[in-house]
Design a protein around this motif. Structure first.
Motif, PDB file in Angstrom:
ATOM      1  N   ARG A   1      94.856 118.303  26.064  1.00  0.00           N
ATOM      2  CA  ARG A   1      94.638 119.749  25.793  1.00  0.00           C
ATOM      3  C   ARG A   1      94.798 120.119  24.159  1.00  0.00           C
ATOM      4  O   ARG A   1      95.807 119.504  23.814  1.00  0.00           O
ATOM      5  CB  ARG A   1      96.204 120.473  26.476  1.00  0.00           C
ATOM      6  CG  ARG A   1      96.529 120.414  28.004  1.00  0.00           C
ATOM      7  CD  ARG A   1      95.552 121.367  28.692  1.00  0.00           C
ATOM      8  NE  ARG A   1      95.288 122.459  28.380  1.00  0.00           N
ATOM      9  CZ  ARG A   1      96.419 123.464  28.577  1.00  0.00           C
ATOM     10  NH1 ARG A   1      96.998 123.231  29.374  1.00  0.00           N
ATOM     11  NH2 ARG A   1      95.958 124.841  28.376  1.00  0.00           N
ATOM     12  N   PHE A   2      94.402 120.791  23.573  1.00  0.00           N
ATOM     13  CA  PHE A   2      94.820 121.195  22.151  1.00  0.00           C
ATOM     14  C   PHE A   2      93.917 122.705  21.700  1.00  0.00           C
ATOM     15  O   PHE A   2      93.222 123.051  22.186  1.00  0.00           O
ATOM     16  CB  PHE A   2      93.384 120.480  21.698  1.00  0.00           C
ATOM     17  CG  PHE A   2      93.860 120.372  19.727  1.00  0.00           C
ATOM     18  CD1 PHE A   2      94.728 120.456  18.891  1.00  0.00           C
ATOM     19  CD2 PHE A   2      92.754 120.621  19.708  1.00  0.00           C
ATOM     20  CE1 PHE A   2      94.597 120.136  17.862  1.00  0.00           C
ATOM     21  CE2 PHE A   2      92.080 120.447  17.607  1.00  0.00           C
ATOM     22  CZ  PHE A   2      93.434 120.830  17.690  1.00  0.00           C
ATOM     23  N   HIS A   3      95.252 123.140  21.357  1.00  0.00           N
ATOM     24  CA  HIS A   3      94.732 124.413  21.205  1.00  0.00           C
ATOM     25  C   HIS A   3      94.269 124.855  19.578  1.00  0.00           C
ATOM     26  O   HIS A   3      95.735 124.650  18.438  1.00  0.00           O
ATOM     27  CB  HIS A   3      95.930 125.306  21.667  1.00  0.00           C
ATOM     28  CG  HIS A   3      95.107 126.899  20.975  1.00  0.00           C
ATOM     29  ND1 HIS A   3      94.737 127.155  20.336  1.00  0.00           N
ATOM     30  CD2 HIS A   3      95.360 128.161  22.271  1.00  0.00           C
ATOM     31  CE1 HIS A   3      94.351 128.901  20.074  1.00  0.00           C
ATOM     32  NE2 HIS A   3      94.419 129.377  21.457  1.00  0.00           N
TER      33      HIS A   3
ATOM     34  N   LYS B   1      97.435 126.867  18.078  1.00  0.00           N
ATOM     35  CA  LYS B   1      98.851 126.279  17.886  1.00  0.00           C
ATOM     36  C   LYS B   1      98.800 125.532  17.698  1.00  0.00           C
ATOM     37  O   LYS B   1     100.454 125.118  17.304  1.00  0.00           O
ATOM     38  CB  LYS B   1      98.900 126.842  19.310  1.00  0.00           C
ATOM     39  CG  LYS B   1      98.805 128.302  19.690  1.00  0.00           C
ATOM     40  CD  LYS B   1      99.532 128.696  20.894  1.00  0.00           C
ATOM     41  CE  LYS B   1      99.073 130.148  21.296  1.00  0.00           C
ATOM     42  NZ  LYS B   1      98.830 130.596  22.688  1.00  0.00           N
ATOM     43  N   ASP B   2      98.530 123.868  18.219  1.00  0.00           N
ATOM     44  CA  ASP B   2      99.024 123.269  18.262  1.00  0.00           C
ATOM     45  C   ASP B   2      98.197 122.770  16.850  1.00  0.00           C
ATOM     46  O   ASP B   2      96.873 122.268  16.212  1.00  0.00           O
ATOM     47  CB  ASP B   2      97.988 122.219  19.367  1.00  0.00           C
ATOM     48  CG  ASP B   2      98.265 123.290  20.629  1.00  0.00           C
ATOM     49  OD1 ASP B   2      99.684 122.884  20.564  1.00  0.00           O
ATOM     50  OD2 ASP B   2      97.614 123.082  21.794  1.00  0.00           O
ATOM     51  N   GLU B   3      99.244 120.654  16.000  1.00  0.00           N
ATOM     52  CA  GLU B   3      98.817 120.420  15.777  1.00  0.00           C
ATOM     53  C   GLU B   3      97.736 119.024  16.187  1.00  0.00           C
ATOM     54  O   GLU B   3      96.969 118.317  14.841  1.00  0.00           O
ATOM     55  CB  GLU B   3     100.189 119.798  14.636  1.00  0.00           C
ATOM     56  CG  GLU B   3     101.144 120.356  14.010  1.00  0.00           C
ATOM     57  CD  GLU B   3     102.406 119.960  13.450  1.00  0.00           C
ATOM     58  OE1 GLU B   3     101.912 119.044  13.488  1.00  0.00           O
ATOM     59  OE2 GLU B   3     102.680 120.931  12.895  1.00  0.00           O
ATOM     60  N   LYS B   4      97.961 118.691  17.033  1.00  0.00           N
ATOM     61  CA  LYS B   4      97.523 117.568  17.688  1.00  0.00           C
ATOM     62  C   LYS B   4      97.120 117.838  18.721  1.00  0.00           C
ATOM     63  O   LYS B   4      97.781 118.098  19.553  1.00  0.00           O
ATOM     64  CB  LYS B   4      98.217 116.426  17.252  1.00  0.00           C
ATOM     65  CG  LYS B   4      99.437 116.142  17.519  1.00  0.00           C
ATOM     66  CD  LYS B   4      99.735 114.378  17.045  1.00  0.00           C
ATOM     67  CE  LYS B   4     100.672 114.545  17.574  1.00  0.00           C
ATOM     68  NZ  LYS B   4     101.719 112.629  16.975  1.00  0.00           N
TER      69      LYS B   4
ATOM     70  N   TYR C   1      97.815 116.866  23.007  1.00  0.00           N
ATOM     71  CA  TYR C   1      98.007 116.118  24.006  1.00  0.00           C
ATOM     72  C   TYR C   1      98.325 116.009  24.994  1.00  0.00           C
ATOM     73  O   TYR C   1      97.072 116.188  25.562  1.00  0.00           O
ATOM     74  CB  TYR C   1      99.385 116.704  24.007  1.00  0.00           C
ATOM     75  CG  TYR C   1     100.250 118.505  24.031  1.00  0.00           C
ATOM     76  CD1 TYR C   1      99.777 118.950  25.730  1.00  0.00           C
ATOM     77  CD2 TYR C   1      99.630 119.625  23.468  1.00  0.00           C
ATOM     78  CE1 TYR C   1      99.969 119.718  25.464  1.00  0.00           C
ATOM     79  CE2 TYR C   1      99.095 120.316  23.568  1.00  0.00           C
ATOM     80  CZ  TYR C   1      99.542 120.978  25.356  1.00  0.00           C
ATOM     81  OH  TYR C   1      99.415 122.949  25.443  1.00  0.00           O
TER      82      TYR C   1
ATOM     83  N   GLN D   1      98.852 116.561  29.067  1.00  0.00           N
ATOM     84  CA  GLN D   1     100.069 117.183  30.488  1.00  0.00           C
ATOM     85  C   GLN D   1      99.368 117.082  31.707  1.00  0.00           C
ATOM     86  O   GLN D   1      97.958 116.898  32.392  1.00  0.00           O
ATOM     87  CB  GLN D   1      99.732 119.440  30.244  1.00  0.00           C
ATOM     88  CG  GLN D   1      99.929 119.885  30.881  1.00  0.00           C
ATOM     89  CD  GLN D   1     100.086 121.452  30.399  1.00  0.00           C
ATOM     90  OE1 GLN D   1      99.614 121.772  29.642  1.00  0.00           O
ATOM     91  NE2 GLN D   1     100.956 122.303  31.072  1.00  0.00           N
TER      92      GLN D   1
ATOM     93  N   ASP E   1      91.321 122.238  24.100  1.00  0.00           N
ATOM     94  CA  ASP E   1      91.641 121.942  25.387  1.00  0.00           C
ATOM     95  C   ASP E   1      89.847 121.141  25.964  1.00  0.00           C
ATOM     96  O   ASP E   1      89.963 119.919  25.439  1.00  0.00           O
ATOM     97  CB  ASP E   1      91.223 123.097  26.559  1.00  0.00           C
ATOM     98  CG  ASP E   1      93.143 123.327  27.293  1.00  0.00           C
ATOM     99  OD1 ASP E   1      93.688 123.117  25.966  1.00  0.00           O
ATOM    100  OD2 ASP E   1      93.223 124.357  26.823  1.00  0.00           O
TER     101      ASP E   1
END
Lengths: 284, 125
Positions: A15-17, A20-23, A25, A27, A107
């Motif tokens: 996942r990656f937004h 919003k996300d720094e890196k 991850y 899920q 994502d």
């Protein structure tokens, strides 16, 4: 009536937004799917029942459009063309990540703009007389079945980008044209209707073009349509070399059809092609 | 076009090396079996070495093989260095350095082959 077998599988999704996300991850989702379900079916199940925020790209669901390329259990594949049971690792686990070597939009959605820019760069259409398009579009060019055989395999490319992802050279050299555009360059060079050899040689016969290929062959291994880009690149190099040594000469040699082709009369019941919806003008 | 030219000669040089290095291996290491250019004795015996050194075929072949090996090797090394994604300035510097270095080595090799040929013929003549 045959019994429907239910599988319980764990999807480990990257996942990656970017907002919003720094890196990125991982899920995990545990879902139940029927035997024969594809990886894309599993992603639909996750989005419909568990997590509607999951993003991925797809369209035709039958391995034709090339939209749903992903890194599935470590290998580039089309999600719609891959059954879950084929890619289970550690018992019931499937890992799904976006295609590497490209930026991530969100994502599992890669930004394929560089792929299409490189594809556009090799002029992926019939050229006449160097850089010019067909001056008389709409009329027929004659081509023998043998001439068609030279390139028809490479027309099956659906531009899914899996070959670009599998290529170790593309991973280390962002300027490298890559297997798909090079295979398409060969597809048009090998076409007897095409006269754009010199134009494409200027683009594909460079240090970041065909000569950068190390023939790892992974592009052909992962191609879902059996296009064999690695072979196309070797054939492309051969065309360049033989042309340089003046063993062969390149020029569109197909001729125009002057009237009906013998043996190609319209069969009874086959309708005429519809009229053009826009005015056809010769290109200048 | 430039890369096509460079790469074509790289392949041609490779083919040349394959053939003439093969000949070298046959002459030097299969002398007991084939006995080619050995004057009836071992390939490294004085008579055989002198006999080959007198032949213009070997003088020309040495020069061509040297040129092919230098071009093939230096172009290969240049390709490896270029694939480290070095900048344009470094690429230019590598090109100039390799051309100059290659030509110097070639000149030394040609001098060696020609003087060997002349001395061998003078020694016998």
């Amino acid at each position: 009536m045959s019994e429907t077998r239910i599988l319980e599988v764990v999807y480990r999704v990257r996942r990656f937004h970017p907002e919003k996300d720094e890196k990125p991850y991982w899920q995990e989702y545990t879902i139940q799917v029927e035997k024969g379900a594809t990886v894309l079916d599993g992603l639909h199940r996750i989005r419909e029942t568990t997590d509607p925020t999951l993003s991925y790209r797809y369209s035709c669901r039958m391995g034709v459009c090339g939209s749903c390329g992903m890194l599935i259990s470590g290998k580039p594949r089309l999600a719609c063309n891959t059954q879950i049971e084929e890619v289970l690792i550690q018992g019931n686990l499937v890992t799904v990540a976006p295609l590497p070597n490209f930026d991530v939009v969100k994502d599992l959605v890669p930004d394929l703009a560089p792929l299409f820019e490189k594809h556009r760069a090799v002029r992926p259409h019939i050229l006449r007389e160097g850089d010019a398009l067909d001056p008389e579009p709409g009329t027929e060019w004659l081509q023998t079945p043998q001439e068609l055989d030279r390139y028809v395999q490479f027309t099956y490319c659906i531009r899914c980008g899996l070959c670009m992802v599998a290529c170790p050279t593309f991973a280390t050299d962002p300027e490298y044209l890559g297997p798909m555009p090079l295979a398409q360059a060969y597809r048009y060079i090998a076409d007897s209707r095409d006269g754009g050899f010199e134009t494409r040689r200027e683009i594909a016969g460079t240090a970041h073009g065909a000569y950068r290929c190390h023939y790892a062959g992974e592009c052909s291994n992962v191609c879902p349509k059996g296009v064999d880009p690695a072979r196309a690149i070797q054939l492309l190099k051969r065309e360049f070399v033989l042309s340089y040594l003046k063993v062969i000469r390149h020029r569109g040699k197909a001729s125009r059809s002057e009237g009906p082709i013998a043996g190609a009369e319209r069969k009874a019941g086959v309708p005429e092609a519809p009229a053009y919806t826009i005015e056809q003008k010769p290109l200048t | 076009m430039k890369e096509t030219r460079n790469w074509t000669w790289h392949i041609v040089a490779g083919a040349f090396i394959f053939v003439f290095l093969g000949l070298h291996m046959i002459v030097m290491h299969l002398d007991d079996v084939v006995g080619l250019f050995t004057s009836g004795v071992g390939a490294t015996d004085w008579e055989s070495v002198l006999g080959r050194s007198r032949m213009s075929f070997f003088a020309v072949t040495y020069v061509l093989l040297l040129g092919a090996a230098l071009y093939h090797g230096l172009f290969g090394l240049r390709s490896i260095l270029f694939e480290s994604n070095v900048g344009r300035a470094w690429q230019k510097a590598i090109n100039v350095l390799f051309w100059l270095g290659g030509l110097c080595l070639f000149a030394v090799g040609v001098f060696q082959a020609v003087t060997t040929f002349l001395h061998a013929n003078a020694a016998v003549g």
